[in-house]
Design a protein around this motif. Sequence first.
Motif, mmCIF file in Angstrom:
data_model
loop_
_atom_site.group_PDB
_atom_site.id
_atom_site.type_symbol
_atom_site.label_atom_id
_atom_site.label_comp_id
_atom_site.label_asym_id
_atom_site.label_seq_id
_atom_site.Cartn_x
_atom_site.Cartn_y
_atom_site.Cartn_z
ATOM 1 N N LYS A 1 0.837 -1.198 0.000
ATOM 2 C CA LYS A 1 0.000 0.000 0.000
ATOM 3 C C LYS A 1 0.872 1.247 0.000
ATOM 4 N N VAL A 2 0.338 2.326 -0.586
ATOM 5 C CA VAL A 2 0.997 3.627 -0.548
ATOM 6 C C VAL A 2 0.765 4.218 0.838
ATOM 7 N N HIS A 3 1.864 4.638 1.475
ATOM 8 C CA HIS A 3 1.742 5.103 2.860
ATOM 9 C C HIS A 3 2.904 6.028 3.196
ATOM 10 N N ASP A 4 2.622 7.072 3.962
ATOM 11 C CA ASP A 4 3.634 7.992 4.477
ATOM 12 C C ASP A 4 4.117 7.464 5.825
ATOM 13 N N MET A 5 5.425 7.234 5.956
ATOM 14 C CA MET A 5 5.948 6.593 7.164
ATOM 15 C C MET A 5 5.779 7.445 8.425
ATOM 16 N N ARG A 6 5.409 8.698 8.282
ATOM 17 C CA ARG A 6 5.153 9.529 9.462
ATOM 18 C C ARG A 6 3.805 9.215 10.105
ATOM 19 N N GLU A 7 2.979 8.452 9.415
ATOM 20 C CA GLU A 7 1.649 8.105 9.917
ATOM 21 C C GLU A 7 1.648 6.694 10.495
ATOM 22 N N PRO A 8 1.159 6.505 11.735
ATOM 23 C CA PRO A 8 1.074 5.154 12.288
ATOM 24 C C PRO A 8 -0.007 4.334 11.590
ATOM 25 N N PHE A 9 0.077 3.023 11.723
ATOM 26 C CA PHE A 9 -0.928 2.113 11.166
ATOM 27 C C PHE A 9 -1.947 1.761 12.237
ATOM 28 N N GLU A 10 -3.162 1.489 11.800
ATOM 29 C CA GLU A 10 -4.187 1.045 12.752
ATOM 30 C C GLU A 10 -3.880 -0.357 13.247
ATOM 31 N N GLU A 11 -3.425 -1.218 12.335
ATOM 32 C CA GLU A 11 -3.087 -2.580 12.764
ATOM 33 C C GLU A 11 -1.715 -2.596 13.424
ATOM 34 N N LYS A 12 -1.462 -3.634 14.224
ATOM 35 C CA LYS A 12 -0.201 -3.761 14.939
ATOM 36 C C LYS A 12 0.638 -4.894 14.326
ATOM 37 N N PHE A 13 1.943 -4.720 14.387
ATOM 38 C CA PHE A 13 2.859 -5.664 13.749
ATOM 39 C C PHE A 13 3.814 -6.287 14.763
ATOM 40 N N ASP A 14 4.164 -7.546 14.493
ATOM 41 C CA ASP A 14 5.140 -8.249 15.335
ATOM 42 C C ASP A 14 6.558 -7.775 15.039
ATOM 43 N N ALA A 15 6.768 -7.280 13.837
ATOM 44 C CA ALA A 15 8.070 -6.726 13.463
ATOM 45 C C ALA A 15 7.867 -5.646 12.416
ATOM 46 N N ILE A 16 8.631 -4.556 12.541
ATOM 47 C CA ILE A 16 8.631 -3.485 11.541
ATOM 48 C C ILE A 16 10.068 -3.293 11.089
ATOM 49 N N PHE A 17 10.290 -3.414 9.770
ATOM 50 C CA PHE A 17 11.628 -3.274 9.199
ATOM 51 C C PHE A 17 11.693 -2.023 8.326
ATOM 52 N N ASN A 18 12.670 -1.178 8.608
ATOM 53 C CA ASN A 18 12.955 -0.014 7.767
ATOM 54 C C ASN A 18 14.387 -0.199 7.270
ATOM 55 N N LEU A 19 14.524 -0.583 6.002
ATOM 56 C CA LEU A 19 15.777 -1.162 5.514
ATOM 57 C C LEU A 19 16.464 -0.319 4.447
ATOM 58 N N PHE A 20 17.753 -0.529 4.315
ATOM 59 C CA PHE A 20 18.560 0.029 3.227
ATOM 60 C C PHE A 20 18.555 1.561 3.219
ATOM 61 N N THR A 21 18.807 2.140 4.400
ATOM 62 C CA THR A 21 18.865 3.597 4.544
ATOM 63 C C THR A 21 17.614 4.261 3.960
ATOM 64 N N SER A 22 16.484 3.915 4.526
ATOM 65 C CA SER A 22 15.201 4.494 4.098
ATOM 66 C C SER A 22 14.648 5.400 5.193
ATOM 67 N N PHE A 23 15.544 6.080 5.880
ATOM 68 C CA PHE A 23 15.208 6.987 6.977
ATOM 69 C C PHE A 23 16.040 8.251 6.783
ATOM 70 N N GLY A 24 15.622 9.348 7.400
ATOM 71 C CA GLY A 24 16.412 10.573 7.350
ATOM 72 C C GLY A 24 16.226 11.392 6.093
ATOM 73 N N TYR A 25 15.119 11.166 5.374
ATOM 74 C CA TYR A 25 14.856 11.912 4.138
ATOM 75 C C TYR A 25 14.269 13.293 4.395
ATOM 76 N N PHE A 26 13.694 13.481 5.570
ATOM 77 C CA PHE A 26 12.893 14.676 5.804
ATOM 78 C C PHE A 26 13.756 15.887 6.111
ATOM 79 N N GLU A 27 13.185 17.050 5.861
ATOM 80 C CA GLU A 27 13.903 18.307 6.103
ATOM 81 C C GLU A 27 14.069 18.586 7.587
ATOM 82 N N SER A 28 13.078 18.201 8.385
ATOM 83 C CA SER A 28 13.105 18.571 9.803
ATOM 84 C C SER A 28 13.343 17.360 10.698
ATOM 85 N N ASP A 29 14.055 17.588 11.807
ATOM 86 C CA ASP A 29 14.246 16.543 12.807
ATOM 87 C C ASP A 29 12.899 16.116 13.388
#
Length: 254
Positions: free
Chosen positions: A105-133
């Motif tokens: 699904k298309v989703h903005d990672m700043r938004e939480p999901f309604e469902e809960k997960f046993d594991a969440i993976f954010n891989l291959f330097t897919s963080f730190g894109y945003f302008e603000s801390d």
Amino acid sequence: MSASQNTSLENQPKSTENWYTSWFDTPYYHILYKDRNYREAQVFMDNLTHYLNLPENANVLDLACGKGRHSIYLNQLGFTVLGADLSENSIAEANKNANEKLQFKVHDMREPFEEKFDAIFNLFTSFGYFESDEDNLTTLIAIKESLSEYGFAVIDFMNVPNVIETLVPTETKTVDGIDFHITRYLKEGHIYKEIDFEDKGQKYHFTEKVKALTLKDFEELMEQAGIYLLDTFGDYKLKKFHKTESERLIMIFK
């Protein structure tokens, strides 16, 4: 590496969007990075899921999944997987592999999901894109809020001190007959990658930009988010993290 201040095609109006919303949606992004090591990615997923001791049929979120290479393999390991990404084109491509236990699904990672997960993976330097801390903090909080009570999250990021030490300022990569001229540099706490190329008589320019977050930076953000950092590793074989020598910064938290 990926980034977060979007640039537009030459001779086209300047985009007001962030860099990742345009670059990741072009076919050229996937051409440039088509040689990524799938076997290495699979070894990483094997090691990670074994280390986390995920239950059979665990519910896993691949956050910023791209075209879904990690999601597909995690599903093959038997997990129920949701791949989420901001790029509509990437999700459209990933959806060709969807099944009952593998969804995208298309989703903005700043938004939480309604469902809960046993594991969440954010891989291959897919963080730190945003302008603000603040957006980085918001993303961490969204990850925390999307975990089940006994769930774990993983961020696989570049190890910034090692990247800066080994940075290749300029290079040309030829893929599918296209010469990608790449320039890398550190500026104002971000690592930039400028990408210039020509195809079918049209010149293109894109910029990748990632916040140069160190382990100390992540620890401070996680403390603000009320997150517990459980372990750190320095490569995809889960070797001990070394702050200058390790290629990766892999963080396990909840």
